[in-house]
Design a protein around this motif. Structure first.
Motif, PDB file in Angstrom:
ATOM      1  N   GLU A  74      -6.964  -3.995  -0.093  1.00 34.19           N
ATOM      2  CA  GLU A  74      -6.244  -3.299   0.973  1.00 34.19           C
ATOM      3  C   GLU A  74      -4.740  -3.322   0.720  1.00 34.19           C
ATOM      4  OE1 GLU A  74      -7.289  -4.568   4.891  1.00 34.19           O
ATOM      5  OE2 GLU A  74      -9.368  -5.010   4.316  1.00 34.19           O
ATOM      6  N   VAL A  75      -4.227  -4.453   0.240  1.00 24.24           N
ATOM      7  CA  VAL A  75      -2.794  -4.558  -0.023  1.00 24.24           C
ATOM      8  C   VAL A  75      -2.375  -3.607  -1.144  1.00 24.24           C
ATOM      9  CG1 VAL A  75      -0.968  -6.088  -0.863  1.00 24.24           C
ATOM     10  CG2 VAL A  75      -2.603  -6.913   0.840  1.00 24.24           C
ATOM     11  N   VAL A  76      -3.115  -3.620  -2.241  1.00 24.19           N
ATOM     12  CA  VAL A  76      -2.770  -2.763  -3.378  1.00 24.19           C
ATOM     13  C   VAL A  76      -2.909  -1.294  -2.991  1.00 24.19           C
ATOM     14  CG1 VAL A  76      -3.360  -2.131  -5.749  1.00 24.19           C
ATOM     15  CG2 VAL A  76      -3.383  -4.542  -5.059  1.00 24.19           C
ATOM     16  N   ASP A  77      -3.974  -0.955  -2.287  1.00 22.63           N
ATOM     17  CA  ASP A  77      -4.156   0.429  -1.849  1.00 22.63           C
ATOM     18  C   ASP A  77      -3.040   0.851  -0.892  1.00 22.63           C
ATOM     19  OD1 ASP A  77      -6.437   0.625  -3.362  1.00 22.63           O
ATOM     20  OD2 ASP A  77      -7.810   0.238  -1.683  1.00 22.63           O
ATOM     21  N   GLY A  78      -2.649  -0.065   0.005  1.00 23.80           N
ATOM     22  CA  GLY A  78      -1.583   0.250   0.953  1.00 23.80           C
ATOM     23  C   GLY A  78      -0.258   0.497   0.261  1.00 23.80           C
ATOM     24  N   LEU A  79       0.058  -0.335  -0.745  1.00 22.50           N
ATOM     25  CA  LEU A  79       1.304  -0.143  -1.485  1.00 22.50           C
ATOM     26  C   LEU A  79       1.260   1.142  -2.299  1.00 22.50           C
ATOM     27  CD1 LEU A  79       4.063  -1.145  -2.442  1.00 22.50           C
ATOM     28  CD2 LEU A  79       2.887  -2.464  -4.218  1.00 22.50           C
ATOM     29  N   GLU A  80       0.130   1.424  -2.918  1.00 23.19           N
ATOM     30  CA  GLU A  80       0.009   2.638  -3.730  1.00 23.19           C
ATOM     31  C   GLU A  80       0.159   3.891  -2.874  1.00 23.19           C
ATOM     32  OE1 GLU A  80      -2.886   4.286  -7.321  1.00 23.19           O
ATOM     33  OE2 GLU A  80      -3.557   2.652  -6.010  1.00 23.19           O
ATOM     34  N   ALA A  82       1.847   4.037   0.058  1.00 23.61           N
ATOM     35  CA  ALA A  82       3.172   4.104   0.672  1.00 23.61           C
ATOM     36  C   ALA A  82       4.293   4.311  -0.329  1.00 23.61           C
ATOM     37  CB  ALA A  82       3.428   2.824   1.470  1.00 23.61           C
ATOM     38  N   TYR A  83       4.036   4.025  -1.592  1.00 23.54           N
ATOM     39  CA  TYR A  83       5.101   4.029  -2.602  1.00 23.54           C
ATOM     40  C   TYR A  83       4.763   5.027  -3.703  1.00 23.54           C
ATOM     41  CZ  TYR A  83       8.511   2.046  -5.905  1.00 23.54           C
ATOM     42  OH  TYR A  83       9.560   1.861  -6.780  1.00 23.54           O
ATOM     43  N   PRO A  84       5.402   6.191  -3.702  1.00 28.55           N
ATOM     44  CA  PRO A  84       5.089   7.223  -4.707  1.00 28.55           C
ATOM     45  C   PRO A  84       5.310   6.750  -6.146  1.00 28.55           C
ATOM     46  CG  PRO A  84       6.386   8.139  -2.912  1.00 28.55           C
ATOM     47  CD  PRO A  84       6.397   6.660  -2.723  1.00 28.55           C
ATOM     48  N   GLY A  85       6.240   5.811  -6.339  1.00 29.79           N
ATOM     49  CA  GLY A  85       6.520   5.345  -7.696  1.00 29.79           C
ATOM     50  C   GLY A  85       5.676   4.164  -8.127  1.00 29.79           C
ATOM     51  N   VAL A 112      10.213  -2.259  -4.196  1.00 30.27           N
ATOM     52  CA  VAL A 112       8.867  -2.715  -3.850  1.00 30.27           C
ATOM     53  C   VAL A 112       8.916  -3.678  -2.668  1.00 30.27           C
ATOM     54  CG1 VAL A 112       6.859  -4.002  -4.673  1.00 30.27           C
ATOM     55  CG2 VAL A 112       7.984  -2.347  -6.180  1.00 30.27           C
ATOM     56  N   ALA A 113       9.893  -4.574  -2.674  1.00 27.65           N
ATOM     57  CA  ALA A 113      10.031  -5.519  -1.563  1.00 27.65           C
ATOM     58  C   ALA A 113      10.270  -4.783  -0.248  1.00 27.65           C
ATOM     59  CB  ALA A 113      11.167  -6.496  -1.847  1.00 27.65           C
ATOM     60  N   GLN A 114      11.068  -3.716  -0.286  1.00 29.67           N
ATOM     61  CA  GLN A 114      11.351  -2.941   0.930  1.00 29.67           C
ATOM     62  C   GLN A 114      10.067  -2.329   1.479  1.00 29.67           C
ATOM     63  OE1 GLN A 114      15.001  -1.965   1.873  1.00 29.67           O
ATOM     64  NE2 GLN A 114      13.895  -1.849   3.813  1.00 29.67           N
ATOM     65  N   ILE A 115       9.247  -1.761   0.603  1.00 25.05           N
ATOM     66  CA  ILE A 115       7.984  -1.165   1.043  1.00 25.05           C
ATOM     67  C   ILE A 115       7.051  -2.243   1.580  1.00 25.05           C
ATOM     68  CG2 ILE A 115       5.950   0.130   0.321  1.00 25.05           C
ATOM     69  CD1 ILE A 115       8.438   1.810   0.413  1.00 25.05           C
ATOM     70  N   MET A 116       6.980  -3.366   0.904  1.00 25.53           N
ATOM     71  CA  MET A 116       6.096  -4.448   1.346  1.00 25.53           C
ATOM     72  C   MET A 116       6.480  -4.940   2.733  1.00 25.53           C
ATOM     73  SD  MET A 116       3.975  -4.690  -1.129  1.00 25.53           S
ATOM     74  CE  MET A 116       3.079  -6.157  -0.674  1.00 25.53           C
ATOM     75  N   ARG A 117       7.763  -4.917   3.056  1.00 25.53           N
ATOM     76  CA  ARG A 117       8.199  -5.384   4.369  1.00 25.53           C
ATOM     77  C   ARG A 117       7.998  -4.335   5.466  1.00 25.53           C
ATOM     78  NH1 ARG A 117      14.429  -5.849   5.950  1.00 25.53           N
ATOM     79  NH2 ARG A 117      13.977  -3.620   6.186  1.00 25.53           N
ATOM     80  N   ASP A 118       8.323  -3.066   5.167  1.00 25.42           N
ATOM     81  CA  ASP A 118       8.448  -2.066   6.218  1.00 25.42           C
ATOM     82  C   ASP A 118       7.186  -1.258   6.486  1.00 25.42           C
ATOM     83  OD1 ASP A 118      11.031  -2.900   6.423  1.00 25.42           O
ATOM     84  OD2 ASP A 118      11.901  -1.216   5.326  1.00 25.42           O
TER      85      ASP A 118
END
Length: 244
Positions: A74-80, A82-85, A112-118
């Protein structure tokens, strides 16, 4: 009634070598095996730290296959999502010893840290620590910065990791995302020499301001450093006597 062989006639236990110990001066040491030679069992020298004879193979970390298990997918899918890059920023995903580690391209660590937080699906609000690791003898990027993130909302923990060279040890600071990184990045800089660009006050925090070198790098000398005020000198570990 006879007394045990290890008891003096006076009733006081007699000194005896511990079971399994090897006899020999200056002290008895447990048997060592090749895989663990040099760490807390080295003998034949005065190296009481164990580092002088340390020989250990470092496992090669490869991408972990899906499914990762637990909430890691879920974490990896969520980051992928939310983060186009994502594909350009994440070098590999490793699940080992029950931990999820995202290896990040150095230039992208703050993004990446910004996306992980927000991001609402991630919400890693807390950066609990920033630390350094020196993989001396590995590839050129031997210095690694490790970030431990915690989601207070979802009660999850992951690690971010970024690697740089000793010749160009620069990483973007994450202090604007996580204010707690202020002193943590300073300590990592002080001990490992990793430079966090954009930090508000990147100065030493443990060692004196004029100290030369970074004490937790693996090629930092273990001894021979003059002791301030005493006029003495700490000898290298292999020149010290063994502790009894």
């Amino acid at each position: 009634m006879t007394s045990p062989s290890n008891v003096e006639p006076s009733g006081v236990p007699a000194a005896a070598p511990p079971t399994g110990a090897q006899t020999g001066a200056p002290a008895d040491y447990p048997p060592s095996i090749a895989a663990g030679r040099g760490m807390f069992g080295v003998h034949g020298t005065g190296d009481t730290s164990g580092f002088g004879g340390l020989r250990r193979r470092r496992a090669v970390e490869l991408d972990s296959p899906r499914p990762f298990g637990g909430y890691f997918d879920e974490v990896v899918d969520g980051l992928e999502e939310a983060y186009p890059g994502f594909d350009d920023a994440i070098e590999r995903v490793v699940v080992d010893r029950g931990e999820l580690t995202l290896h990040v391209v150095p230039e992208r660590i703050a993004e990446v840290a910004q996306i992980m937080r927000d991001d609402p699906a991630l919400r890693f609000e807390l950066l609990s620590s920033v630390s350094g690791v020196d993989y001396l003898g590995s590839d050129g990027r031997r210095l690694h910065a490790v970030y431990h993130l915690t989601s207070m909302t979802f009660r999850r923990r992951i690690r971010l990791e970024a690697a740089v060279t000793a010749e160009d040890p620069h990483l973007p600071s994450v202090t604007k995302v996580y204010p707690t990184a202020d002193w943590q990045e300073r300590e990592t800089y002080d001990m490992f020499g990793i430079v966090f660009d954009g930090h508000p006050n990147l100065t030493r925090i443990l060692m004196p301001d004029d100290w030369e070198g970074f004490p937790q790098r693996k090629d930092y000398p273990l001894g021979g450093v003059p002791v301030e005020y005493k006029g003495a000198e700490i000898p290298p570990p292999d020149q010290r006597r063994s502790y009894q």
